[in-house]
Enzyme design. Sequence first.
Site, mmCIF file in Angstrom:
data_model
loop_
_atom_site.group_PDB
_atom_site.id
_atom_site.type_symbol
_atom_site.label_atom_id
_atom_site.label_comp_id
_atom_site.label_asym_id
_atom_site.label_seq_id
_atom_site.Cartn_x
_atom_site.Cartn_y
_atom_site.Cartn_z
ATOM 1 N N HIS A 72 0.852 -1.197 0.000
ATOM 2 C CA HIS A 72 0.000 0.000 0.000
ATOM 3 C C HIS A 72 0.881 1.237 0.000
ATOM 4 O O HIS A 72 1.932 1.245 0.638
ATOM 5 C CB HIS A 72 -0.909 0.022 1.234
ATOM 6 C CG HIS A 72 -2.072 0.933 1.085
ATOM 7 N ND1 HIS A 72 -1.997 2.286 1.340
ATOM 8 C CD2 HIS A 72 -3.340 0.696 0.662
ATOM 9 C CE1 HIS A 72 -3.174 2.831 1.103
ATOM 10 N NE2 HIS A 72 -4.008 1.905 0.676
ATOM 11 N N ASP A 118 -8.107 -5.256 0.033
ATOM 12 C CA ASP A 118 -8.605 -6.141 -1.027
ATOM 13 C C ASP A 118 -8.224 -7.604 -0.827
ATOM 14 O O ASP A 118 -8.696 -8.468 -1.554
ATOM 15 C CB ASP A 118 -8.063 -5.671 -2.392
ATOM 16 C CG ASP A 118 -8.687 -4.359 -2.831
ATOM 17 O OD1 ASP A 118 -9.903 -4.195 -2.626
ATOM 18 O OD2 ASP A 118 -7.968 -3.504 -3.371
#
Length: 428
Positions: free
Chosen positions: A305, A363
């Site tokens: 991320h 996700d």
Amino acid sequence: MAKTYQISDGNTSSELDLVEGTLGTPAVDVRGLAGTQGVFTYDPAFTATCSCDSDITFIDGEAGKLMYRGYSVEQLAEQSSYLEVCYLLLNGELPNKTEMDEFRDAITHHTMLNESLVKFYDGFHYDAHPMAVLTGIVGSLSAFYHDKTDVRDPEHRKIFAHRMIAKMPTIAAAAYKHSVGQPKIGPKNQLDYTSNLLRMMFAVPAEEYEVDPVAAKALDVLFILHADHEQNASTSTVRMAGSTGANPYAAISTGIAALWGPAHGGANEAVLNMLAEIGDASQVPKYLDKAKDKNDPFKLMGFGHRVYKNFDPRAKVIRGYCHQVLEHYNMQNNKLFELALELERVALEDEYFVERKLYPNVDFYSGIIYQALGIPVNMFTPMFAIARTVGWASHWCEMMGDPKMRIARPRQVYTGYDLRDYVDIDKR
Ligand code: SDX
């Protein structure tokens, strides 16, 4: 005394102010630099650039913390509801009972689609990806509400936000029905937000459909966790498009297009496909090696991320929730979940992932729950889009209400030719 930064090229120097928010890393205000020093700042992919002030969402990427309007996402997931979170994001405060009733009523009464818009679905091939359909249909909303949306009017902005949040489940469910060749099912006002979505997706005219409250609650929690994430790629895209004064429905469709990419919201679909490809725990080391190989385009989907250098707090909540949902559906031995846990375990011990602080993101586990609820893989990213609509709308409203708002227009470092003469085609 306010802190300032000095920048000098040896001859001239400038004092740069520091912009400090209530929390988080302060930013150096470089806006005057081109005028005083004759230079721009260079930051491709915006790794170190704040594009705006915002009081909606705060992330502490080092600590792995996320707050909407000052409330921790863990607490909201546990105690709130998606619609209440929508109100909070849009308005800045949790609603009292009357405010909540009025908000629910407003959302409930904007869920239907104009019949002319419904005809647009027939123009799409049956195997069109639902995200392509969503981009088109939401963009088309601008043709229906163009003359009724004055972007400078706060009341118009509020109605736009309500319409968008209300219609997204109807639009996404209709995209799904189109892909499976079933008649579209309209919204039912007595159902809550996620129950309505499940019914519009899975009911058929030939049979009664009863919404499973566990499925509706699981979706509601997932939607809370996906509702906003400050200046992510799709939200920044919506802000950029909106900064031109564009119709807001068209701006939201740019956000949907940006979300679809596998580096962003499209990762939830990619994770499921990746787990299916890995197939078995014995294959995990092979795929980890692929992910580490710079000559191999394969990446561990659902890992890494830009902001989190610690666990994504949303992934933690979803992983915990996976256990509950799978247990409810008697799927405790779900192979994909076991494989995901094993992949996470091995990756988190691997030097490559540890050094780069690559952790599972939002996700990574969401698809396991979607799959347990019977949601097809190509509808995973539309689920994210429905949930994120409130984030996009809140940021658009915040930006449009900000008197400092100007068109977003980055600069570049030009690396092309200097001026040259046109050569006739016969002489090239
Ligand atoms: C979302 O921004 C948001 O807030 C987004 C989001 C939201 O709610 O809006 O949180 C939702 O988009 C989640 C992210 C979903 N995407 C994926 O899961 C796709 C897989 N992950 C990545 O491709 C990647 O990690 C990103 C896109 C998420 C972040 O990209 P960055 O910040 O540009 O990081 P990077 O690619 O520069 O990575 C740094 C290093 C690199 O190695 P080195 O060049 O330093 O040797 O880590 C490596 C990368 O190659 N790396 C990975 C990896 N992710 C990063 N290596 C293997 N597998 C991965 N998944």
